[in-house]
Design an enzyme around this catalytic site. Structure first.
Site, short mmCIF file in Angstrom:
data_model
loop_
_atom_site.label_atom_id
_atom_site.label_comp_id
_atom_site.label_asym_id
_atom_site.label_seq_id
_atom_site.Cartn_x
_atom_site.Cartn_y
_atom_site.Cartn_z
CD GLU A 120 -2.52 1.76 0.25
OE1 GLU A 120 -3.39 1.02 -0.24
OE2 GLU A 120 -2.29 2.90 -0.20
NE ARG A 147 -5.11 5.56 0.52
CZ ARG A 147 -5.81 6.48 -0.14
NH1 ARG A 147 -5.89 7.70 0.32
NH2 ARG A 147 -6.42 6.16 -1.26
N GLY A 174 -7.48 2.04 2.05
CA GLY A 174 -7.79 2.62 0.74
C GLY A 174 -8.57 3.91 0.78
N GLY A 193 3.85 -0.29 -5.45
CA GLY A 193 4.19 -1.55 -6.12
C GLY A 193 4.14 -1.39 -7.63
CB THR A 241 -4.16 0.17 -8.02
OG1 THR A 241 -4.66 -0.27 -9.29
CG2 THR A 241 -2.88 -0.56 -7.70
CE1 TYR A 296 -24.30 5.83 -6.48
CE2 TYR A 296 -24.08 5.29 -4.16
CZ TYR A 296 -24.51 4.96 -5.42
OH TYR A 296 -25.15 3.78 -5.61
CG LEU A 338 -20.93 0.73 -4.93
CD1 LEU A 338 -22.24 -0.03 -5.07
CD2 LEU A 338 -21.15 2.04 -4.18
CG HIS A 370 -46.05 -3.56 15.44
ND1 HIS A 370 -46.32 -2.69 14.41
CD2 HIS A 370 -46.65 -3.07 16.55
CE1 HIS A 370 -47.06 -1.70 14.89
NE2 HIS A 370 -47.28 -1.92 16.19
P1 FAD Z 1 -9.32 1.83 -3.08
O1 FAD Z 1 -10.11 1.91 -1.86
O2 FAD Z 1 -9.19 3.06 -3.92
O3 FAD Z 1 -7.88 1.32 -2.64
C1 FAD Z 1 -6.82 1.22 -3.52
C2 FAD Z 1 -5.54 1.48 -2.76
O4 FAD Z 1 -4.46 1.15 -3.58
C3 FAD Z 1 -5.36 2.93 -2.35
O5 FAD Z 1 -5.19 3.05 -0.97
C4 FAD Z 1 -4.10 3.37 -3.09
O6 FAD Z 1 -3.29 4.22 -2.31
C5 FAD Z 1 -3.40 2.04 -3.32
N1 FAD Z 1 -2.52 2.03 -4.49
C6 FAD Z 1 -2.76 2.52 -5.73
N2 FAD Z 1 -1.73 2.25 -6.55
C7 FAD Z 1 -0.81 1.58 -5.80
C8 FAD Z 1 0.45 1.02 -6.08
N3 FAD Z 1 0.98 1.07 -7.31
N4 FAD Z 1 1.11 0.41 -5.08
C9 FAD Z 1 0.58 0.33 -3.83
N5 FAD Z 1 -0.60 0.83 -3.52
C10 FAD Z 1 -1.31 1.45 -4.49
N6 FAD Z 1 -18.37 3.03 -1.35
C11 FAD Z 1 -19.29 2.40 -0.61
O7 FAD Z 1 -19.56 1.21 -0.83
N7 FAD Z 1 -19.98 3.04 0.39
C12 FAD Z 1 -19.75 4.34 0.67
O8 FAD Z 1 -20.38 4.90 1.58
C13 FAD Z 1 -18.78 5.05 -0.09
N8 FAD Z 1 -18.53 6.34 0.17
C14 FAD Z 1 -17.56 6.98 -0.56
C15 FAD Z 1 -17.33 8.32 -0.30
C16 FAD Z 1 -16.37 9.00 -1.01
C17 FAD Z 1 -16.12 10.45 -0.71
C18 FAD Z 1 -15.60 8.32 -2.00
C19 FAD Z 1 -14.53 9.03 -2.76
C20 FAD Z 1 -15.84 6.99 -2.28
C21 FAD Z 1 -16.83 6.31 -1.57
N9 FAD Z 1 -17.12 4.97 -1.83
C22 FAD Z 1 -18.09 4.33 -1.11
C23 FAD Z 1 -16.40 4.21 -2.87
C24 FAD Z 1 -15.32 3.32 -2.22
O9 FAD Z 1 -14.45 4.13 -1.48
C25 FAD Z 1 -14.57 2.55 -3.29
O10 FAD Z 1 -15.47 1.87 -4.11
C26 FAD Z 1 -13.63 1.56 -2.66
O11 FAD Z 1 -12.71 2.20 -1.81
C27 FAD Z 1 -12.88 0.76 -3.73
O12 FAD Z 1 -12.01 -0.14 -3.11
P2 FAD Z 1 -10.67 -0.63 -3.84
O13 FAD Z 1 -10.00 -1.51 -2.87
O14 FAD Z 1 -10.99 -1.13 -5.18
O15 FAD Z 1 -9.82 0.70 -4.07
P1 NAD Z 2 -21.32 9.69 -9.77
O1 NAD Z 2 -21.08 8.90 -10.99
O2 NAD Z 2 -22.10 9.08 -8.67
O3 NAD Z 2 -22.04 11.05 -10.14
C1 NAD Z 2 -21.50 11.94 -11.06
C2 NAD Z 2 -22.59 12.91 -11.49
O4 NAD Z 2 -21.99 13.96 -12.19
C3 NAD Z 2 -23.64 12.30 -12.42
O5 NAD Z 2 -24.91 12.68 -11.99
C4 NAD Z 2 -23.28 12.89 -13.79
O6 NAD Z 2 -24.39 13.01 -14.64
C5 NAD Z 2 -22.74 14.24 -13.37
N1 NAD Z 2 -21.81 14.86 -14.29
C6 NAD Z 2 -20.80 14.26 -14.98
N2 NAD Z 2 -20.13 15.19 -15.68
C7 NAD Z 2 -20.71 16.39 -15.44
C8 NAD Z 2 -20.46 17.74 -15.85
N3 NAD Z 2 -19.46 18.01 -16.67
N4 NAD Z 2 -21.27 18.71 -15.38
C9 NAD Z 2 -22.29 18.43 -14.53
N5 NAD Z 2 -22.57 17.19 -14.10
C10 NAD Z 2 -21.79 16.18 -14.54
O7 NAD Z 2 -19.86 10.14 -9.30
P2 NAD Z 2 -19.36 10.72 -7.90
O8 NAD Z 2 -20.48 11.35 -7.15
O9 NAD Z 2 -18.15 11.52 -8.24
O10 NAD Z 2 -18.91 9.43 -7.14
C11 NAD Z 2 -17.96 8.52 -7.70
C12 NAD Z 2 -18.26 7.13 -7.26
O11 NAD Z 2 -17.89 6.95 -5.90
C13 NAD Z 2 -19.74 6.80 -7.30
O12 NAD Z 2 -20.13 6.36 -8.57
C14 NAD Z 2 -19.86 5.70 -6.30
O13 NAD Z 2 -19.59 4.49 -6.94
C15 NAD Z 2 -18.76 6.01 -5.31
N6 NAD Z 2 -19.36 6.57 -4.07
C16 NAD Z 2 -20.24 5.81 -3.38
C17 NAD Z 2 -20.84 6.31 -2.25
C18 NAD Z 2 -21.81 5.44 -1.49
O14 NAD Z 2 -21.82 4.24 -1.75
N7 NAD Z 2 -22.61 5.99 -0.60
C19 NAD Z 2 -20.56 7.59 -1.82
C20 NAD Z 2 -19.67 8.35 -2.55
C21 NAD Z 2 -19.06 7.82 -3.67
#
Ligand code: FAD
Ligand code: NAD
Length: 465
Positions: A34, A36, A41, A115, A144, A184, A319, A444
């Site tokens: 990792e 970061r 992640g 990595g 990643t 989202y 997700l 209920h």
């Molecule tokens: P990541 O979580 O992105 O992890 C990948 C890791 O790989 C990172 O820590 C990165 O530093 C590391 N990495 C990258 N390249 C390298 C390398 N070459 N060598 C070593 N390490 C490396 N999803 C939900 O289901 N519920 C939520 O409520 C939700 N809320 C979110 C809110 C926000 C603001 C954001 C941005 C995302 C949210 N998501 C949510 C989405 C969720 O965070 C991601 O879908 C999820 O983290 C993906 O998991 P992952 O393991 O694929 O990647």
């Molecule tokens: P998103 O795909 O959920 O939403 C992006 C929105 O931006 C869409 O409605 C799209 O039509 C709009 N859009 C795209 N280009 C545009 C432009 N040029 N001008 C105006 N609107 C534009 O993407 P996000 O909100 O950035 O989130 C990224 C991903 O992170 C999500 O798809 C989700 O998978 C994940 N996430 C999940 C959660 C959760 O599970 N609760 C929370 C946060 C993020």
């Protein structure tokens, strides 16, 4: 001497660390890399966890200010934003350290650094002082993740023009915040800052928010958010964003009409892109698809033997729980078992107030697939628990096959929707009919009775509506 592993996972997010633990449970000598400096992640560090902490605290702040209408008088309510942020950081720190403990407990070797592939079986790890360590592996799992995308020509500085990462650590409540993208992140983070006192404007280029969601839920969701004070500029295209002394001006157009929105902070939330930078994939010939995601088959295998990929870096919803399930499935496949992920039953939850939750097919998808379906709906207005606590917005909608009654999808907006969707996920995994849910005894008074009533309503026999 070069250390040898049976499996190396690149990325310690929910996909990567869960995969590493499962591999170790299955007896493989495993490493997780990792970059970061902290495990968990995007999700634990700058995603799911900090955003849910702020969603919860901002909701409490908002609710406490409105308690007098419910007969609870309290004094002046003040916001201490830095304390709120510390609380959020504490949650992140506890959880990320918890993951490190889990890796240790399962005897996964944790390497801090970036990595990259030297060859199919040789992985180089570069730490932040550029010290290189070489390890050997029989199997590699690319996990990643993803990173935010911006608009062309717009530079994210994480202060005035922020991604979700900057929006999670603003040091003061903006007077006015423009959110580009009604998905989202935009709606969750927009809700946080709106509850804390910002005037929030969402600019979305489609005619509806949360694309891909059942349209009926999405329009109810927008109605509720509007009532909460969030403004929407639908079918508006952002032309440019220019910083000025007090913040930025977001220039938009809609049907040829120009509109400028002046604000102190702009949140860019227009999606995320897969992160394959720095992996040196070209050295091993791993192919990407047209969206620059690592291309895999249904067993998460890339086009190269013994190299796999999971999570946000491959296709499918971005997700955390999807990434985790793929991590477990690929680990089991590598160990010779038959891991799989059922993509028809991956729930999506938006943690606003009320919550929005979705699983399976939407009405729009069923129409497009030409599948005949029945609809059952039940409003929280008629649910006794919701009435008792005066939290009655929203409804449950269940879609079932017209002939077989099999549940094909469910879409909820309302209190604890993110928890209620779990029951429907289990039902769908077991191939249940709406009648199976309707005939299951639900306690209920609970919100889950709304799920039962929606299931009853598929066959037009709901009791309380
Ligand atoms: P990541 O979580 O992105 O992890 C990948 C890791 O790989 C990172 O820590 C990165 O530093 C590391 N990495 C990258 N390249 C390298 C390398 N070459 N060598 C070593 N390490 C490396 N999803 C939900 O289901 N519920 C939520 O409520 C939700 N809320 C979110 C809110 C926000 C603001 C954001 C941005 C995302 C949210 N998501 C949510 C989405 C969720 O965070 C991601 O879908 C999820 O983290 C993906 O998991 P992952 O393991 O694929 O990647
Ligand atoms: P998103 O795909 O959920 O939403 C992006 C929105 O931006 C869409 O409605 C799209 O039509 C709009 N859009 C795209 N280009 C545009 C432009 N040029 N001008 C105006 N609107 C534009 O993407 P996000 O909100 O950035 O989130 C990224 C991903 O992170 C999500 O798809 C989700 O998978 C994940 N996430 C999940 C959660 C959760 O599970 N609760 C929370 C946060 C993020």
């Amino acid at each position: 001497m070069t250390e040898k592993f049976q499996a190396v996972v690149i990325g310690g997010g929910p996909g990567g660390y869960v995969c590493a633990i499962r591999l170790a449970q299955l007896g493989l000598k495993t490493a997780c890399i990792e970059s970061r400096g902290s495990l968990g992640g995007t999700c634990l560090n700058v995603g799911c966890i900090p955003s849910k902490s702020l969603l919860n605290l901002s909701e409490e702040f908002h609710n406490v200010k409105n308690l007098s209408s419910k007969g609870i008088e309290i004094g002046e309510v003040k916001l201490d934003l830095s304390k709120m942020m510390k609380n959020k950081d504490k949650a992140v720190s506890i959880l990320t350290k918890g993951v490190e403990f889990l890796l240790k407990k399962n005897k996964v070797s944790y390497f801090k650094g970036t990595g990259s592939f030297k060859s199919k079986n040789d992985i180089i790890i570069r730490d932040d002082k550029d010290k290189k360590t070489l390890i050997q592996t029989e199997n590699t799992i690319i996990a990643t993740g993803s990173v935010p995308v911006s608009l062309s020509g717009v530079e994210i500085d994480e202060k005035v023009i922020v991604s979700s990462t900057g929006a999670l650590k603003l040091q003061q409540v903006p007077k006015k915040m423009v959110v580009v993208g009604g998905g989202y992140i935009g709606l969750e983070m927009g809700s946080v800052w709106s509850r804390l006192g910002a005037e929030v404007h969402v600019v979305e280029f489609l005619d509806h928010i949360t694309p891909g969601m059942d349209k009926e839920i999405s329009s109810e969701f927008m109605k509720i958010l509007k009532k909460q004070g969030i403004s929407f500029h639908m079918q508006h295209k952002v032309e440019k964003i220019k910083k000025n002394t007090s913040g930025a001006i977001v220039s938009t157009t809609s049907n040829g009409i120009k509109k400028d929105l002046e604000c102190d902070v702009v949140l860019i939330s227009v999606g995320r892109k897969p992160n394959t930078e720095g992996l040196d994939l070209q050295k091993v010939g791993v192919k990407l698809d047209d969206k620059k995601r690592v291309k895999t088959d249904k067993n998460f295998k890339t086009n190269q033997e013994n190299i796999y990929a999971i999570g946000d870096v491959i296709s499918g919803p971005m997700l955390a729980h999807k990434a985790e399930d793929e991590g477990i499935a690929v680990a089991e496949n590598i160990a010779g078992q038959s891991g799989h992920v059922n993509y028809d039953t991956i729930p999506g939850v938006i943690y606003t107030s009320p919550e929005v939750a979705s699983i399976g097919k939407t009405e729009e998808q069923l129409k497009e697939l030409n599948v005949k379906y029945k609809i059952g709906k039940f409003s929280f207005m008629a649910n006794s628990r919701a009435k008792a606590i005066d939290d009655t917005e929203g409804f449950v909608k269940i879609l079932a096959d017209e002939k077989t009654d099999k549940v094909l999808g469910a879409h909820l907006i309302g209190p604890h929707a993110g928890e209620l969707i779990g029951e429907i996920g289990v039902a769908m995994e077991f191939g249940a009919s709406s009648e199976d849910i309707a005939r299951t005894c639900h306690a209920h008074p609970t919100f889950s009775e709304a799920v039962k009533e929606a299931a009853l309503s598929v066959d037009k026999r709901a009791i309380h509506s």
